[in-house]
Design a protein around this motif. Structure first.
Motif, PDB file in Angstrom:
ATOM      1  N   VAL A 288       0.743  -1.133  -0.027  1.00 14.95           N
ATOM      2  CA  VAL A 288       0.088  -0.159  -0.050  1.00 14.95           C
ATOM      3  C   VAL A 288       0.963   1.241   0.102  1.00 14.95           C
ATOM      4  O   VAL A 288       0.619   2.128  -0.801  1.00 14.95           O
ATOM      5  CB  VAL A 288      -0.819   0.046   1.312  1.00 14.95           C
ATOM      6  CG1 VAL A 288      -1.482   1.179   1.224  1.00 14.95           C
ATOM      7  CG2 VAL A 288      -2.153  -1.122   1.049  1.00 14.95           C
ATOM      8  N   GLU A 289       1.897   1.087   0.970  1.00 17.09           N
ATOM      9  CA  GLU A 289       2.935   2.341   0.790  1.00 17.09           C
ATOM     10  C   GLU A 289       3.436   2.538  -0.329  1.00 17.09           C
ATOM     11  O   GLU A 289       3.485   3.752  -0.925  1.00 17.09           O
ATOM     12  CB  GLU A 289       3.931   2.050   2.053  1.00 17.09           C
ATOM     13  CG  GLU A 289       3.484   2.139   3.168  1.00 17.09           C
ATOM     14  CD  GLU A 289       4.377   1.737   4.299  1.00 17.09           C
ATOM     15  OE1 GLU A 289       4.304   1.743   5.517  1.00 17.09           O
ATOM     16  OE2 GLU A 289       5.453   1.189   4.099  1.00 17.09           O
ATOM     17  N   ILE A 290       3.900   1.528  -1.155  1.00 14.86           N
ATOM     18  CA  ILE A 290       4.607   1.685  -2.429  1.00 14.86           C
ATOM     19  C   ILE A 290       3.529   2.105  -3.605  1.00 14.86           C
ATOM     20  O   ILE A 290       4.015   3.086  -4.511  1.00 14.86           O
ATOM     21  CB  ILE A 290       5.233   0.241  -2.833  1.00 14.86           C
ATOM     22  CG1 ILE A 290       6.356   0.005  -1.994  1.00 14.86           C
ATOM     23  CG2 ILE A 290       5.655   0.426  -4.332  1.00 14.86           C
ATOM     24  CD1 ILE A 290       6.714  -1.593  -2.182  1.00 14.86           C
ATOM     25  N   GLN A 305      13.189  -3.071   3.546  1.00 12.78           N
ATOM     26  CA  GLN A 305      14.004  -4.026   4.055  1.00 12.78           C
ATOM     27  C   GLN A 305      13.199  -5.347   4.741  1.00 12.78           C
ATOM     28  O   GLN A 305      12.165  -4.918   5.521  1.00 12.78           O
ATOM     29  CB  GLN A 305      14.982  -3.409   5.175  1.00 12.78           C
ATOM     30  CG  GLN A 305      14.578  -2.557   6.162  1.00 12.78           C
ATOM     31  CD  GLN A 305      15.434  -2.102   7.019  1.00 12.78           C
ATOM     32  OE1 GLN A 305      16.248  -2.729   7.452  1.00 12.78           O
ATOM     33  NE2 GLN A 305      15.198  -0.764   7.621  1.00 12.78           N
ATOM     34  N   GLY A 306      13.679  -6.477   4.707  1.00 10.66           N
ATOM     35  CA  GLY A 306      12.889  -7.359   5.300  1.00 10.66           C
ATOM     36  C   GLY A 306      13.860  -8.668   5.553  1.00 10.66           C
ATOM     37  O   GLY A 306      14.823  -8.826   4.862  1.00 10.66           O
ATOM     38  N   ASP A 307      13.962  -9.517   6.571  1.00 14.25           N
ATOM     39  CA  ASP A 307      14.750 -10.630   6.828  1.00 14.25           C
ATOM     40  C   ASP A 307      14.758 -11.531   5.726  1.00 14.25           C
ATOM     41  O   ASP A 307      13.468 -11.507   4.898  1.00 14.25           O
ATOM     42  CB  ASP A 307      14.265 -11.103   8.167  1.00 14.25           C
ATOM     43  CG  ASP A 307      15.006 -11.611   8.851  1.00 14.25           C
ATOM     44  OD1 ASP A 307      16.516 -12.060   8.099  1.00 14.25           O
ATOM     45  OD2 ASP A 307      15.172 -11.985  10.095  1.00 14.25           O
ATOM     46  N   VAL A 308      15.537 -12.475   5.868  1.00 13.67           N
ATOM     47  CA  VAL A 308      15.693 -13.467   4.678  1.00 13.67           C
ATOM     48  C   VAL A 308      14.363 -14.290   4.841  1.00 13.67           C
ATOM     49  O   VAL A 308      13.942 -14.640   5.720  1.00 13.67           O
ATOM     50  CB  VAL A 308      16.810 -14.390   4.996  1.00 13.67           C
ATOM     51  CG1 VAL A 308      16.738 -15.554   3.952  1.00 13.67           C
ATOM     52  CG2 VAL A 308      18.203 -13.660   5.168  1.00 13.67           C
ATOM     53  N   GLY A 309      13.690 -14.455   3.618  1.00 12.14           N
ATOM     54  CA  GLY A 309      12.429 -15.176   3.331  1.00 12.14           C
ATOM     55  C   GLY A 309      11.324 -14.328   3.975  1.00 12.14           C
ATOM     56  O   GLY A 309      10.078 -15.153   4.030  1.00 12.14           O
ATOM     57  N   SER A 455      10.638   1.031   4.451  1.00  7.96           N
ATOM     58  CA  SER A 455       9.588   0.177   4.828  1.00  7.96           C
ATOM     59  C   SER A 455      10.160  -0.973   5.311  1.00  7.96           C
ATOM     60  O   SER A 455      10.941  -1.390   4.542  1.00  7.96           O
ATOM     61  CB  SER A 455       8.637  -0.189   3.667  1.00  7.96           C
ATOM     62  OG  SER A 455       7.776   1.016   3.272  1.00  7.96           O
ATOM     63  N   VAL A 456       9.524  -1.572   6.264  1.00  5.16           N
ATOM     64  CA  VAL A 456      10.111  -2.661   6.941  1.00  5.16           C
ATOM     65  C   VAL A 456       8.928  -3.992   6.959  1.00  5.16           C
ATOM     66  O   VAL A 456       7.994  -3.635   7.305  1.00  5.16           O
ATOM     67  CB  VAL A 456      10.329  -2.665   8.499  1.00  5.16           C
ATOM     68  CG1 VAL A 456      10.919  -3.794   8.826  1.00  5.16           C
ATOM     69  CG2 VAL A 456      11.509  -1.410   8.523  1.00  5.16           C
TER      70      VAL A 456
END
Length: 701
Positions: A288-290, A305-309, A455-456
């Motif tokens: 939604v942010e994008i 950014q987001g963790d592996v997977g 964004s996370v």
């Protein structure tokens, strides 16, 4: 004695005078200084010591601690030259404590050997480590002394970043000459006193004098830690200059236009209905942010950014569909072919049923195939996935609206600019979406990405199993091999990752080939495959496909598999010599397992003895699977340059500031920065020029 400097032109600000106005700086020296970015006298003031060497005392050999830098003195007891593997010179020295220290040289001349005859008295300085015969220093700095009791240095010795043809001694002399031109405090200060609030820090002039020439009574421990008030005063100004620079870049980017990508939602709805899983709440929130960003007519600059997977590729695919719905093209660029091919496979699976055929462009695409792809990009091709090849001459987009850059910290700034400029039309530029699986600690993101919206994706998809991590000594290697045999007997697959301290593809490949031979012999019933950086792309792809299909049970690999490999059936990873890697890289590697429904394990097979730093890293890996915890720990242990991979990209190389150590200054930096931009814009410009100079070329990258 250096002669007095020639009088500078009094009409010239002494800070901005060229370095050639200093005594002894001719064309050759000026050229060497220019390689360091030093062209004005002011640049010497702010070219700060990397660290300090404490040569104010002599340490007894018996009191040496591994990992510490120390100065020792003793007599040469023995000299030995060896030629096993490569030439080396070992010199044993003894001091009055009766203990022995080995000095080891890999590069030496015959005259040097002659100077180090038994009985010679030496004073040496270097980093102590544990060797085969006890304490040793590799390539120490040393000098011959006539007798015990020769005077030691009276103050700490600053060590500067220098370049070829410029010694530490010469640079220190130049710094001394430049410091004579320091103006009074009022002329030097650019941060108004009223904005500094209650920070009890010295004036800038006093801080510069102290860090370049620490007096005999300076707080040595604080200086060595980087925590002296003078260093904090300079760190505040440096952090502030970076913050102001990024805020200015942000404003400059906002001056451009971008296409407002507002599609009808048709493709996104079809995409969601065909996915074999539901998007997590975090994925939906970030999408939604994008979509709000790209629907506006100012350029998006968003870091996800987001963790592996955590499912960043799904979010990127949805953003791409929004752009395609609006009649624009999308380019997705990844740093390695392995990672780019992983994206290509996923996007083909998801998008081809929707009538969108992703194009592929990498260095290995040549001849007729390349011409065909280039024609499609210039024509009606909607989405292209590739590597650095996307930025090459001859790649012309018809209507690029969105550039997606994965693992952005592996690209240089100019590379991201080159991709953005492929879609530039007048003052209109494409939107940019930046992805990273390296979670960035909040303190780092506040400073390193002040020009990006962040964004996370802080939620893992259901079904992902936490990876159990165990730390095992190399002495138990046989047990680990048996564990692989048992896992594969149950139909599972495994990775064996080889690491080497030398950053050489050849040596990495050799280490992996040795491991392949040993494991093939130890596990005769299993098919073992090999992937390393010196293999041809086609060979790598063939092995990876065999591993994905289950034809290979055990994959021996170098760190080339850090990103971009998704094999849900692989549930065991062994990492050899994990003490040689940083936490972020270890966490990325571990993320290759735990991608299916079965409980997964990661074995860290270390070679003792471990340093305190290595032990702290492995303990952090053992106790947590949380990428953000790992990132905070990595920042604490290694510093921001390593964490962001900016040794190569040049984005964030601080001279005195340290984001982990100086994190408490960041709220002040933001407060002062906002006030300066509003009330003292001209001073803000001068501050950025003082610390960063021409390094702001990457506006909007």
């Amino acid at each position: 004695m250096p002669r007095a400097p020639a009088p500078a032109d009094t009409s010239l600000d002494p800070a901005l005078a060229p370095v050639t106005t200093l005594a002894g700086v001719g064309p050759a020296l000026a050229e060497a200084l220019a390689r360091l970015g030093i062209v004005r006298v002011q640049d010497l003031w702010f070219h700060l010591p990397l660290r300090y060497e404490d040569r104010t005392r002599i340490t007894a050999i018996r009191d040496l601690q591994p990992g510490a830098h120390a100065q020792v003195e003793g007599r040469v007891a023995a000299v030995e030259r060896g030629f096993r593997f490569r030439p080396q010179l070992r010199v044993a020295i003894e001091d009055d404590s009766g203990a022995t220290l080995t000095l080891r040289f890999f590069h030496f001349r015959k005259t040097q050997v002659d100077q180090l005859a038994p009985g010679t008295r030496l004073r040496c300085y270097g980093e102590v480590r544990v060797g085969h015969q006890g304490a040793e220093i590799v390539h120490p700095q040393y000098q011959r002394v006539e007798a015990a009791g020769a005077p030691v240095e009276e103050r700490l010795t600053p060590v500067y970043p220098v370049t070829e043809g410029l010694s530490q001694k010469r640079f220190a002399t130049l710094t001394g000459l430049a410091l004579r031109h320091l103006p009074d405090e009022a002329a030097l200060e650019l941060v108004p006193v009223g904005l500094r609030g209650g920070l009890a820090l010295p004036s800038l002039r006093a801080a510069l004098q102290l860090v370049h020439r620490p007096p005999a009574d300076a707080d040595v421990a604080a200086l060595l830690r980087g925590a002296h008030p003078a260093q904090r005063r300079l760190a505040l100004e440096e952090l502030l200059s970076h913050h102001l620079s990024l805020k200015r870049l942000r404003a400059q980017v906002r001056e451009h236009r971008a296409p407002a990508l507002r599609g009808d939602g048709r493709l996104r709805e079809a995409f969601a209905s065909r996915l074999p899983f539901a998007m997590t709440g975090a994925q939906q929130r970030v999408s939604v942010e994008i979509e709000a960003d790209i629907g506006a007519s100012s350029p998006m600059l968003r870091l996800v950014q987001g963790d592996v997977g955590s499912g960043k590729t799904v979010v990127a695919a949805r953003a791409a569909l929004a752009a395609i719905e609006a009649g624009h093209q999308v380019a997705l660029m990844a740093p390695t072919e392995l990672l780019a091919e992983q994206h290509l496979r996923n996007l083909r699976t998801w998008l081809e049923p929707l009538g969108i055929a992703p194009l592929w462009l990498a260095g290995k695409v040549q001849g007729r195939a390349r011409r065909s792809v280039l024609e499609a990009i210039a024509g009606d091709g909607a989405l292209v996935v590739g590597t650095h090849a996307l930025m090459q001459e001859g790649v012309v987009f018809r209507r690029l609206g969105l550039a997606i850059i994965d693992e952005q910290h592996r690209f240089g700034v100019h590379q991201r600019l080159a991709l953005r400029d492929k879609g530039r039309e007048g003052d209109s530029v494409p939107h940019q979406l930046v992805l990273t699986a390296t979670p960035i600690p909040r303190t780092l993101a506040m400073t390193a990405y002040a020009d990006l919206d962040v964004s996370v994706i802080d939620e893992l998809p259901p079904g992902r199993t936490p990876v159990q991590t165990v730390v095992v000594s190399a002495a138990r290697r046989g047990e680990v091999v048996e564990r692989i045999r048992a896992a594969c007997a149950e139909g599972r697959q495994a990775y064996w990752v080889c690491t080497l301290i030398e950053e050489s593809d050849l040596l990495q490949a050799q280490a992996a080939e040795v491991a392949l031979a040993e494991l093939t012999a130890a596990l005769p019933g299993l098919r073992v495959g090999l992937v390393h950086g010196r293999m041809k792309a086609a060979e790598k792809a063939e092995v990876m496909q065999a591993f994905r299909n289950g034809a290979i049970a055990l994959l021996v690999a170098t760190t080339v598999i850090e990103v971009g490999v998704d094999v849900p059936n692989a549930s065991l990873m062994v990492i050899e010599n994990p003490e040689r890697l940083g936490l972020a890289q270890l966490h990325q590697l571990r993320g290759r397992v735990g991608r299916g429904q079965v409980a997964s394990s990661c074995v860290l097979l270390y070679q003792g003895p471990l340093s305190a730093l290595a032990r702290a890293r492995l303990e952090a890996m053992r106790e947590s699977n949380d990428g953000f915890f790992i990132a905070e720990k990595d920042l604490e242990l290694r510093g921001p340059g390593e964490l962001l991979g900016t040794r190569q990209t040049g984005q964030l190389a601080f001279r005195v500031a340290d984001l982990a150590r100086d994190a408490d200054l960041l709220p002040e930096v933001q407060r002062i920065g906002a006030a300066m931009l509003e009330q003292h814009a001209e001073l803000a410009e001068r501050l950025v020029a003082r610390w960063i100079g021409g390094a702001t070329r990457y506006a909007g990258a």
